[in-house]
Motif scaffolding. Structure first.
Motif, PDB file in Angstrom:
ATOM      1  N   PRO A  79      -9.857   1.713   1.132  1.00 44.34           N
ATOM      2  CA  PRO A  79     -10.266   3.009   0.568  1.00 44.34           C
ATOM      3  C   PRO A  79      -9.121   3.698  -0.175  1.00 44.34           C
ATOM      4  N   ARG A  80      -9.464   4.267  -1.330  1.00 42.08           N
ATOM      5  CA  ARG A  80      -8.419   4.855  -2.184  1.00 42.08           C
ATOM      6  C   ARG A  80      -8.277   6.355  -1.915  1.00 42.08           C
ATOM      7  N   HIS A  81      -9.382   7.028  -1.733  1.00 37.42           N
ATOM      8  CA  HIS A  81      -9.337   8.470  -1.449  1.00 37.42           C
ATOM      9  C   HIS A  81     -10.138   8.750  -0.180  1.00 37.42           C
ATOM     10  N   THR A  82      -9.576   9.562   0.686  1.00 37.21           N
ATOM     11  CA  THR A  82     -10.317  10.004   1.868  1.00 37.21           C
ATOM     12  C   THR A  82     -10.141  11.520   1.981  1.00 37.21           C
ATOM     13  N   VAL A  83     -11.251  12.212   2.056  1.00 36.89           N
ATOM     14  CA  VAL A  83     -11.201  13.684   2.120  1.00 36.89           C
ATOM     15  C   VAL A  83     -11.953  14.158   3.351  1.00 36.89           C
ATOM     16  N   GLN A  84     -11.361  15.082   4.066  1.00 34.88           N
ATOM     17  CA  GLN A  84     -12.021  15.696   5.222  1.00 34.88           C
ATOM     18  C   GLN A  84     -11.947  17.201   5.069  1.00 34.88           C
ATOM     19  N   LEU A  85     -13.069  17.878   5.236  1.00 37.78           N
ATOM     20  CA  LEU A  85     -13.104  19.338   5.155  1.00 37.78           C
ATOM     21  C   LEU A  85     -13.772  19.877   6.414  1.00 37.78           C
ATOM     22  N   ALA A  86     -13.342  21.025   6.862  1.00 32.54           N
ATOM     23  CA  ALA A  86     -13.955  21.584   8.069  1.00 32.54           C
ATOM     24  C   ALA A  86     -13.881  23.103   8.057  1.00 32.54           C
ATOM     25  N   LEU A  87     -14.984  23.703   8.426  1.00 30.44           N
ATOM     26  CA  LEU A  87     -15.038  25.153   8.638  1.00 30.44           C
ATOM     27  C   LEU A  87     -15.503  25.334  10.077  1.00 30.44           C
TER      28      LEU A  87
ATOM     29  N   ALA B 190       0.870  -1.192   0.000  1.00 27.47           N
ATOM     30  CA  ALA B 190       0.000   0.000   0.000  1.00 27.47           C
ATOM     31  C   ALA B 190       0.895   1.225   0.000  1.00 27.47           C
ATOM     32  N   LYS B 191       0.759   2.022  -1.061  1.00 23.24           N
ATOM     33  CA  LYS B 191       1.536   3.265  -1.146  1.00 23.24           C
ATOM     34  C   LYS B 191       0.553   4.421  -1.076  1.00 23.24           C
ATOM     35  N   GLY B 192       0.973   5.476  -0.435  1.00 23.16           N
ATOM     36  CA  GLY B 192       0.021   6.562  -0.320  1.00 23.16           C
ATOM     37  C   GLY B 192       0.633   7.883   0.076  1.00 23.16           C
ATOM     38  N   ALA B 193      -0.237   8.873   0.127  1.00 23.48           N
ATOM     39  CA  ALA B 193       0.179  10.225   0.509  1.00 23.48           C
ATOM     40  C   ALA B 193      -0.939  10.866   1.305  1.00 23.48           C
ATOM     41  N   GLU B 194      -0.543  11.735   2.203  1.00 23.82           N
ATOM     42  CA  GLU B 194      -1.546  12.441   3.017  1.00 23.82           C
ATOM     43  C   GLU B 194      -1.159  13.905   3.120  1.00 23.82           C
ATOM     44  N   LEU B 195      -2.147  14.773   2.985  1.00 26.16           N
ATOM     45  CA  LEU B 195      -1.900  16.211   3.116  1.00 26.16           C
ATOM     46  C   LEU B 195      -2.931  16.792   4.069  1.00 26.16           C
ATOM     47  N   GLU B 196      -2.447  17.554   5.031  1.00 26.74           N
ATOM     48  CA  GLU B 196      -3.347  18.250   5.968  1.00 26.74           C
ATOM     49  C   GLU B 196      -3.010  19.729   5.959  1.00 26.74           C
ATOM     50  N   VAL B 197      -4.012  20.579   5.891  1.00 26.13           N
ATOM     51  CA  VAL B 197      -3.788  22.030   6.003  1.00 26.13           C
ATOM     52  C   VAL B 197      -4.784  22.601   7.003  1.00 26.13           C
TER      53      VAL B 197
ATOM     54  N   THR C   5      -6.200  11.985   1.896  1.00 23.11           N
ATOM     55  CA  THR C   5      -5.346  10.800   1.976  1.00 23.11           C
ATOM     56  C   THR C   5      -5.588   9.928   0.742  1.00 23.11           C
ATOM     57  N   PHE C   6      -4.502   9.591   0.082  1.00 26.95           N
ATOM     58  CA  PHE C   6      -4.595   8.710  -1.096  1.00 26.95           C
ATOM     59  C   PHE C   6      -3.860   7.413  -0.786  1.00 26.95           C
ATOM     60  N   THR C   7      -4.484   6.288  -1.055  1.00 21.48           N
ATOM     61  CA  THR C   7      -3.834   4.994  -0.842  1.00 21.48           C
ATOM     62  C   THR C   7      -4.029   4.106  -2.070  1.00 21.48           C
ATOM     63  N   ASP C   8      -2.919   3.619  -2.589  1.00 17.51           N
ATOM     64  CA  ASP C   8      -2.973   2.685  -3.712  1.00 17.51           C
ATOM     65  C   ASP C   8      -2.540   1.330  -3.170  1.00 17.51           C
ATOM     66  N   SER C   9      -3.499   0.430  -2.997  1.00 15.44           N
ATOM     67  CA  SER C   9      -3.228  -0.849  -2.356  1.00 15.44           C
ATOM     68  C   SER C   9      -3.318  -1.966  -3.395  1.00 15.44           C
TER      69      SER C   9
END
Lengths: 282, 614
Positions: free
Chosen positions: B522-530, B483-490, B505-509
């Motif tokens: 799961p391949r894509h996970t997105v979280q948004l918050a205001l 499983a290779k992946g990347a995660e970005l948080e701002v 978060t992107f995961t290629d399994s």
């Protein structure tokens, strides 16, 4: 469920009636444990009625209005934000603690966050340090340095002082102390000591194999050899004494800003050992 | 059954993230400073206990996320699950409404690979390694620390990561205080709760109890649960502490409704759990600290299966789990070194009358132990964090789990992290199988160079071996995966009490044998918050999307975003008393987000409540 809702509604109805007259308005900057310790000590020495407002719980606190409406006899300001808000009040005494900005003013007194320079000089004498380096901003800690010079002279210690006006100057000024001092005295000066510059102090101490003496035990873990630390609970008790005096009729002008009385010394044995220092109790 | 492989549109999400990044420098605004306190605290930053002892995040090599009680309050959360659902990199699969089962994974790990701890006590079951996060009320939580990636060199079996929940303590400044709250929502979804806390002399206490129930927001997902939690603390001389905790939960809940897929079967669950602990922390010498912890937990779970058509029972499974254990830990804090040495012992018993899946036995008792050593050495701007742990698992053989991490403080505002570790996860106590294993490698950067904007990016690679997963088309054969992946948080700091945050978060399994993709990771996970919080009014708008990558034929639907809105208002506030109203709207736009059509997610629903703090 119904019972619970009933209790909630009853409590909500009763809440507005809970406000009552009190003697001391306590303005607390935040719910930090350090502030809580001060208040704990304060309460052991002061039984006057209080209202506590934690400033960080509110977007805005109109202290002037609260004082006008509630008519407390005195304000205890705990922390920088609290002191800043209390400065707007000129009609009643303000006792300030836990703020480096505590200085005597018309209606403001309190306890400084500086341990008396004599305490430090005793420590330097115990370490056999004759030349002690200091980095400071005269605009912030000049008043303290004047007293430090007198205490040092009495103890036979030479202060080697470097002045800075911005934090960026600190590393360069520290470098000029190389080979010229036997110990480094870190003052609680918000220009000279910042998140960025603390590391330079410790690195300088290690490179020069000299002890760094600081003002809070938090710095021991980073490499300070010893600290002269304020006991927050005792600080609160001391504030309680000042408050009692003011409530008993003393005037603010009779009670200038005091040095903290509750002082502890702590040291980092690993650093002392590394420096080959045997500590003699001052 | 038809699987939806709809090519989900991430354009809107990416646009939101870009806008967040672009606008943040102009939006953000510094908060009021407490210079004196910061100075006297040596600017001690946020800490994590990823090495089982608090240390600054700037000396933590793992990808760690910390959530505080303030963050939780904004979400009007009922349980731990409601909080986890908003955390970048976490995938949650709720079955029904609040209080019902929630499957939790970290960066697309298996559900069984996540270790969940409550004050140091594992919540994971002995049978399935399942962590029942909806049995932890949000009210009792002070802080949550999430380690993303293998953490076996510290905790033992923690292949996918750790969710470490720290509960509230007694406070330090009040003799007594507390709160009472009640909320009600659609389908009689109710949460009534009370807590008391205080400190008298050297002793402090925290007590909490409540009821959480619902008639079910999807078919046959009703919940009725009660629970209490207590914590007692005694301060010892020299900053030492003695504490004890006790937690009891009872829950009855509907967990399966086969009618959704034309299957004449339903399932109900009844469970009782107890956990208790006693611990002591004491300073032995300058810089040397000892911590001891004893724990006990039991879980009685009865699962009833029956035909929907005539209510005829088809299967009843009773399982009784008991785990008791002890831990000892020595912490040495030197000038530029933090050393943690410790040992864990566990006595585990599991008895069942039957099982839904194949097991090698129905009754087993084991005694297992592990020893570990973790160090954090700092050399100027670089911290090196080696660690190792040996586990005698009995059921899965001996396991050695090394790790090596490093953190390089590039500038005052930027640091780079690297971490590699071996991890493992034990199978059911009732199976004789080798553990699943992983080699994880991560590299990340965290920066606040752009004024008032915080960014964290992580690349990860997980090489899994001996993996068995029920979601596999053939689960009997262990396999290897990558499983290779990347995660970005701002995240921005608040402007006018408002802040925004986003995580992707992107995961290629893939299967290592043939490179084909692994389903149900799961391949894509997105979280948004205001978020908005002016201390009187507060609100949080959260959005989430998980591209489940579901197994073909499971009828998953997950094209859209799920948006929740949480509002709160403190209408009356005194120094120690306040009265609050709160409201939550869930799944505002009726989004579909599930990987298995047997358990669709709840449609839009609303709830509201009141809270009195005193």
């Amino acid at each position: 469920m119904r019972l619970l809702l009933l209790i909630i509604l009853a409590l909500a109805t009763l809440l507005p009636s809970l406000a009552q007259a009190y003697d001391i308005l306590v303005l607390q900057s935040s719910s930090s444990s350090g502030y809580a310790q001060v208040l704990k000590g304060f309460r052991t020495n002061n039984s006057a009625s209080q209202r506590v407002i934690v400033m960080s719980d509110y977007a805005e606190v109109d202290v002037v209005r609260i004082v006008r409406e509630d008519r407390p006899r005195l304000i205890l300001a705990v922390g920088d934000t609290a002191l800043k808000a209390a400065r707007a009040v000129q009609t009643i005494p303000v006792v300030s603690v836990m703020s480096l900005a505590t200085i005597s003013q018309r209606n403001i007194t309190g306890i400084t966050m500086f341990a008396s320079p004599e305490q430090y000089c005793k420590l330097f004498t115990a370490m056999s340090a004759k030349r002690v380096g200091i980095i400071h901003n005269p605009g912030k800690t000049g008043w303290y340095l004047e007293q430090a010079r007198i205490a040092a002279e009495n103890a036979g210690i030479q202060l080697v002082v470097r002045e800075v006006s911005t934090a960026k100057e600190t590393p360069a000024e520290l470098a000029t102390l190389a080979g010229k001092v036997d110990a480094l005295w870190m003052l609680p000066d918000t220009t000279a000591v910042t998140r960025e510059t603390t590391e330079f102090y410790f690195r300088f101490g290690l490179e020069q194999s000299i002890p760094l003496i600081s003002f809070a035990s938090s710095y021991l873990g980073f490499g300070a050899a010893a600290v002269i630390e304020i006991d927050y609970t005792k600080l609160g008790r001391q504030a309680g004494d000042i408050t009692n005096a003011l409530l008993s009729g003393s005037r603010v002008s009779d009670l200038p800003v005091a040095y903290p009385l509750g002082i502890n010394r702590a040291d980092n044995q690993a650093v002392l050992k590394k420096l080959g220092l045997k500590f003699v109790k001052p | 059954m038809k699987t939806v492989y709809k090519s989900h549109s991430l354009q809107a999400i990416l646009l939101f993230i870009c806008l967040t990044i672009c606008l943040s420098p102009s939006l953000s605004w510094g908060e009021e400073n407490e210079d004196t306190l910061d100075l006297f605290n040596a600017f001690q930053e946020q800490t994590s206990a990823s090495s089982r002892v608090p240390k600054p995040l700037s000396q933590t090599a793992e990808n760690v996320t910390v959530i505080t009680a303030v963050d939780i309050r904004l979400l009007n959360a009922h349980t731990l699950a409601d909080v986890l659902i908003t955390i970048p990199g976490i995938q949650t699969d709720p079955r029904g409404a609040q209080g019902n089962i929630v499957f939790t994974s970290i960066q697309s790990s298996s559900v069984a690979h996540v270790l969940v701890l409550l004050d140091g006590i594992p919540l994971n079951t002995l049978g399935e390694n399942f962590s029942d996060v909806s049995l932890v009320p949000a009210q009792i939580i002070e802080r949550i620390e999430i380690v993303k990636g293998a953490a076996s060199s510290v905790w033992g079996q923690a292949l996918g990561g750790v969710i470490n929940v720290i509960t509230k303590s007694s406070g330090t400044d009040r003799a007594d205080g507390g709160s009472v709250s009640a909320s009600i929502g659609e389908r009689t979804t109710a949460d009534t709760r009370a807590e008391l806390f205080g400190t008298t002399g050297r002793m402090g206490y925290y007590l909490s109890g409540g009821f959480l129930g619902t008639n079910g927001l999807t078919p046959h997902t009703a919940v009725s649960s009660n629970g209490i939690y207590t914590k007692l603390l005694w301060s010892l001389p020299d900053n030492g502490q003695f504490w004890s905790t006790f937690k009891y939960d009872r829950a009855d809940r509907g967990t399966l409704w086969g009618d959704n897929i034309g299957w004449d079967n339903k399932e109900d669950q009844s469970l009782h759990t107890i956990s208790a602990s006693m611990g002591m922390r004491k300073s032995l010498a300058n810089g040397l600290e000892l911590e001891l912890l004893g724990r006990y937990s039991s879980r009685h779970q009865d699962t009833f299966s029956a035909q929907i058509s005539d209510n005829t029972p088809t299967q009843t499974i009773n399982s009784r789990e008991l785990a008791s254990g002890a831990s000892a830990k020595l912490v040495w804090r030197g000038v530029d070194n933090l050393l943690v040495v410790g040992a864990d012992y566990e006595h585990a018993e599991l008895k069942a009358n039957d099982a839904f899946v194949h097991v090698d036995m129905l009754d087993r008792t084991v005694n297992r132990w592990g020893v570990y050593l973790n160090d954090t050495s700092t050399f100027g701007p670089v911290s090196v964090i080696p660690g190792a742990r040996f586990d005698r698992t009995v059921t899965g053989g001996d396991q050695f789990s090394p790790s090596l991490g490093a953190v390089w403080q590039l500038t005052d505002a930027t640091l780079v992290r690297g971490y590699t570790a071996r991890g493992f996860s034990l199978p059911s106590l009732l199976n004789d199988r080798q553990p699943e294993k992983v080699w994880t490698s991560q590299i990340g950067i965290e920066s606040s160079t752009v004024p008032y904007l915080w960014v964290k990016g992580t690349l990860f690679r997980n090489e899994l071996t001996n993996v068995r997963n029920l979601r596999n088309l053939d689960s009997s054969i262990p396999e290897s995966r990558v499983a290779k992946g990347a995660e970005l948080e701002v995240r921005t700091t608040p402007l006018y009490n408002t802040s925004v945050g986003a995580g992707y978060t992107f995961t290629d399994s893939i299967h290592a044998s043939d490179g084909s993709k692994v389903y149900a990771d799961p391949r894509h996970t997105v979280q948004l918050a205001l978020r908005y919080d002016d201390k009187t009014y507060r609100g949080a708008l959260t959005g989430r999307h998980i591209y489940w990558n579901a197994v073909p034929g499971y009828g998953g639907q997950y094209a859209g975003l799920i948006w929740d809105l949480h509002l709160g208002a403190t209408l009356i506030k005194r120094e120690n008393n306040s009265f609050e109203l709160f409201f939550s709207g869930h799944n505002l736009f009726n989004g579909k987000q599930y990987q298995d059509e047997i358990a669709p997610n709840a449609s839009r629903w609303f709830e509201g409540g009141v809270r009195v703090n005193f």
